[in-house]
Write a protein that holds these residues in place. Sequence first.
Motif, PDB file in Angstrom:
ATOM      1  N   PHE A 102       0.806  -1.206  -0.074  1.00  0.00           N
ATOM      2  CA  PHE A 102       0.134  -0.152  -0.077  1.00  0.00           C
ATOM      3  C   PHE A 102       0.815   1.296  -0.004  1.00  0.00           C
ATOM      4  O   PHE A 102       0.301   2.354  -0.189  1.00  0.00           O
ATOM      5  CB  PHE A 102      -1.037  -0.051   1.285  1.00  0.00           C
ATOM      6  N   LEU A 103       2.129   1.115   0.055  1.00  0.00           N
ATOM      7  CA  LEU A 103       2.858   2.196   0.029  1.00  0.00           C
ATOM      8  C   LEU A 103       3.731   2.297  -1.168  1.00  0.00           C
ATOM      9  O   LEU A 103       4.544   1.304  -1.576  1.00  0.00           O
ATOM     10  CB  LEU A 103       3.971   2.366   1.357  1.00  0.00           C
ATOM     11  N   VAL A 104       3.655   3.339  -1.875  1.00  0.00           N
ATOM     12  CA  VAL A 104       4.376   3.449  -3.201  1.00  0.00           C
ATOM     13  C   VAL A 104       5.420   4.549  -3.015  1.00  0.00           C
ATOM     14  O   VAL A 104       4.930   5.771  -2.808  1.00  0.00           O
ATOM     15  CB  VAL A 104       3.415   3.800  -4.354  1.00  0.00           C
ATOM     16  N   LEU A 105       6.665   4.267  -3.304  1.00  0.00           N
ATOM     17  CA  LEU A 105       7.882   5.510  -3.304  1.00  0.00           C
ATOM     18  C   LEU A 105       8.391   5.679  -4.806  1.00  0.00           C
ATOM     19  O   LEU A 105       8.243   4.839  -5.456  1.00  0.00           O
ATOM     20  CB  LEU A 105       8.783   4.916  -2.437  1.00  0.00           C
ATOM     21  N   ALA A 106       8.318   6.879  -5.028  1.00  0.00           N
ATOM     22  CA  ALA A 106       8.293   7.354  -6.273  1.00  0.00           C
ATOM     23  C   ALA A 106       9.036   8.676  -6.466  1.00  0.00           C
ATOM     24  O   ALA A 106       8.988   9.570  -5.782  1.00  0.00           O
ATOM     25  CB  ALA A 106       7.037   7.335  -7.326  1.00  0.00           C
ATOM     26  N   GLU A 107       9.521   8.839  -7.723  1.00  0.00           N
ATOM     27  CA  GLU A 107      10.214  10.220  -7.981  1.00  0.00           C
ATOM     28  C   GLU A 107       9.282  10.553  -9.239  1.00  0.00           C
ATOM     29  O   GLU A 107       8.792   9.937  -9.881  1.00  0.00           O
ATOM     30  CB  GLU A 107      11.537   9.995  -8.802  1.00  0.00           C
ATOM     31  N   ILE A 108       8.756  12.072  -8.778  1.00  0.00           N
ATOM     32  CA  ILE A 108       7.880  12.319  -9.837  1.00  0.00           C
ATOM     33  C   ILE A 108       8.547  13.609 -10.381  1.00  0.00           C
ATOM     34  O   ILE A 108       9.182  14.431  -9.795  1.00  0.00           O
ATOM     35  CB  ILE A 108       6.530  13.001  -8.947  1.00  0.00           C
ATOM     36  N   ASP A 109       8.051  14.006 -11.709  1.00  0.00           N
ATOM     37  CA  ASP A 109       8.707  15.136 -12.601  1.00  0.00           C
ATOM     38  C   ASP A 109       7.967  16.391 -12.258  1.00  0.00           C
ATOM     39  O   ASP A 109       8.464  17.532 -12.302  1.00  0.00           O
ATOM     40  CB  ASP A 109       8.602  14.743 -13.830  1.00  0.00           C
ATOM     41  N   ASP A 110       6.674  16.344 -11.817  1.00  0.00           N
ATOM     42  CA  ASP A 110       5.986  17.412 -11.608  1.00  0.00           C
ATOM     43  C   ASP A 110       5.376  17.523 -10.349  1.00  0.00           C
ATOM     44  O   ASP A 110       4.818  16.426  -9.688  1.00  0.00           O
ATOM     45  CB  ASP A 110       4.721  17.475 -12.738  1.00  0.00           C
ATOM     46  N   ALA A 111       5.654  18.596  -9.529  1.00  0.00           N
ATOM     47  CA  ALA A 111       5.279  18.646  -8.130  1.00  0.00           C
ATOM     48  C   ALA A 111       3.885  18.776  -7.913  1.00  0.00           C
ATOM     49  O   ALA A 111       3.224  19.006  -6.765  1.00  0.00           O
ATOM     50  CB  ALA A 111       6.030  19.649  -7.426  1.00  0.00           C
ATOM     51  N   GLY A 112       3.081  18.945  -8.828  1.00  0.00           N
ATOM     52  CA  GLY A 112       1.615  19.168  -8.788  1.00  0.00           C
ATOM     53  C   GLY A 112       0.653  18.204  -7.838  1.00  0.00           C
ATOM     54  O   GLY A 112      -0.089  18.776  -7.157  1.00  0.00           O
ATOM     55  N   PRO A 113       1.176  17.037  -7.643  1.00  0.00           N
ATOM     56  CA  PRO A 113       0.250  16.210  -6.654  1.00  0.00           C
ATOM     57  C   PRO A 113       0.456  16.493  -5.428  1.00  0.00           C
ATOM     58  O   PRO A 113      -0.321  15.966  -4.438  1.00  0.00           O
ATOM     59  CB  PRO A 113       0.866  14.856  -7.111  1.00  0.00           C
ATOM     60  N   ILE A 114       1.755  17.099  -5.031  1.00  0.00           N
ATOM     61  CA  ILE A 114       2.035  17.423  -3.514  1.00  0.00           C
ATOM     62  C   ILE A 114       1.786  18.907  -3.433  1.00  0.00           C
ATOM     63  O   ILE A 114       2.016  19.155  -1.978  1.00  0.00           O
ATOM     64  CB  ILE A 114       3.364  16.846  -3.055  1.00  0.00           C
ATOM     65  N   ALA A 115       1.507  19.594  -4.311  1.00  0.00           N
ATOM     66  CA  ALA A 115       1.392  21.102  -4.033  1.00  0.00           C
ATOM     67  C   ALA A 115       0.341  21.210  -3.059  1.00  0.00           C
ATOM     68  O   ALA A 115       0.925  22.446  -2.276  1.00  0.00           O
ATOM     69  CB  ALA A 115       1.073  21.919  -5.517  1.00  0.00           C
ATOM     70  N   PRO A 116      -0.583  20.918  -2.736  1.00  0.00           N
ATOM     71  CA  PRO A 116      -1.693  21.300  -1.695  1.00  0.00           C
ATOM     72  C   PRO A 116      -0.918  20.989  -0.476  1.00  0.00           C
ATOM     73  O   PRO A 116      -0.900  21.684   0.515  1.00  0.00           O
ATOM     74  CB  PRO A 116      -2.613  20.556  -2.059  1.00  0.00           C
ATOM     75  N   LEU A 117      -0.296  19.993  -0.350  1.00  0.00           N
ATOM     76  CA  LEU A 117       0.540  19.606   1.022  1.00  0.00           C
ATOM     77  C   LEU A 117       1.560  20.582   1.401  1.00  0.00           C
ATOM     78  O   LEU A 117       1.832  21.050   2.476  1.00  0.00           O
ATOM     79  CB  LEU A 117       0.934  18.065   1.033  1.00  0.00           C
ATOM     80  N   TYR A 118       2.183  20.824   0.265  1.00  0.00           N
ATOM     81  CA  TYR A 118       3.486  21.621   0.411  1.00  0.00           C
ATOM     82  C   TYR A 118       2.867  23.100   0.786  1.00  0.00           C
ATOM     83  O   TYR A 118       3.447  23.729   1.701  1.00  0.00           O
ATOM     84  CB  TYR A 118       4.128  21.761  -0.880  1.00  0.00           C
ATOM     85  N   ARG A 119       1.809  23.466   0.338  1.00  0.00           N
ATOM     86  CA  ARG A 119       1.360  25.087   0.480  1.00  0.00           C
ATOM     87  C   ARG A 119       0.898  24.914   1.735  1.00  0.00           C
ATOM     88  O   ARG A 119       1.001  25.934   2.625  1.00  0.00           O
ATOM     89  CB  ARG A 119       0.231  25.312  -0.728  1.00  0.00           C
ATOM     90  N   ARG A 120       0.339  23.791   2.512  1.00  0.00           N
ATOM     91  CA  ARG A 120      -0.348  23.965   3.658  1.00  0.00           C
ATOM     92  C   ARG A 120       0.887  23.985   4.786  1.00  0.00           C
ATOM     93  O   ARG A 120       0.907  24.639   5.702  1.00  0.00           O
ATOM     94  CB  ARG A 120      -1.145  22.679   4.016  1.00  0.00           C
ATOM     95  N   THR A 121       2.043  23.061   4.438  1.00  0.00           N
ATOM     96  CA  THR A 121       2.952  23.115   5.241  1.00  0.00           C
ATOM     97  C   THR A 121       3.988  24.377   5.238  1.00  0.00           C
ATOM     98  O   THR A 121       4.341  24.855   6.316  1.00  0.00           O
ATOM     99  CB  THR A 121       3.706  21.980   4.898  1.00  0.00           C
ATOM    100  N   TRP A 122       4.391  24.794   4.321  1.00  0.00           N
ATOM    101  CA  TRP A 122       5.366  25.876   3.986  1.00  0.00           C
ATOM    102  C   TRP A 122       4.762  27.300   3.405  1.00  0.00           C
ATOM    103  O   TRP A 122       5.469  28.181   3.348  1.00  0.00           O
ATOM    104  CB  TRP A 122       6.343  25.346   2.831  1.00  0.00           C
ATOM    105  N   GLY A 123       3.630  27.312   3.168  1.00  0.00           N
ATOM    106  CA  GLY A 123       2.844  28.579   2.652  1.00  0.00           C
ATOM    107  C   GLY A 123       3.586  29.323   1.452  1.00  0.00           C
ATOM    108  O   GLY A 123       3.354  30.289   1.252  1.00  0.00           O
ATOM    109  N   ALA A 124       3.901  28.181   0.598  1.00  0.00           N
ATOM    110  CA  ALA A 124       4.586  28.664  -0.787  1.00  0.00           C
ATOM    111  C   ALA A 124       4.573  27.499  -1.523  1.00  0.00           C
ATOM    112  O   ALA A 124       3.823  26.398  -1.410  1.00  0.00           O
ATOM    113  CB  ALA A 124       5.977  28.941  -0.434  1.00  0.00           C
TER     114      ALA A 124
END
Length: 162
Positions: A5-27
């Motif tokens: 159930f855990l998938v570790l990956a390198e992604i080219d586009d940060a889009g999928p993590i953008a909401p999490l990143y914004r919530r955490t870092w405000g940027a």
Amino acid sequence: MPDDFLVLAEIDDAGPIAPLYRRTWGAEPPDFEFHAVAFHRRADGGLQPLSYLHLWLREDTCLLGGACTDGQAIAAMPADQRERLRAAGGAMLQVTRFAIDRYGDRCEGFFGHCGDNRSWAVLARAGFEPTAFPNRIVHWHRPLADARRSELVQRVLGFGIF
């Protein structure tokens, strides 16, 4: 690692993590180099980002930063999967180990800036150690002479905060 159930990956586009990143870092997340992500593979087959780490290769070093974990997404996981993930050290530990394995042949050391005790506890389990400089940490994944280690630390200090 709970790889059913855990998938570790390198992604080219940060889009999928953008909401999490914004919530955490405000940027917005960085738009360059490498993005390592731990995803939860949900029962419906969809992938939910759990933890993120940005990697920036600079000469013969790798700078890590922007780490964030989605506690809400982890809380929404089935209890048995949450427990297995916890027993494996958590999503951040897994994505950090993934990054070290994936990028270790491209650098002589992984460097980070860590002032958070909770993050430090995870990074220490991944093999990071403090440097002589406040909040600067390093993971030496190959043997290096002390003089070379010192040279790399000084070079990374010259990069400033990352």
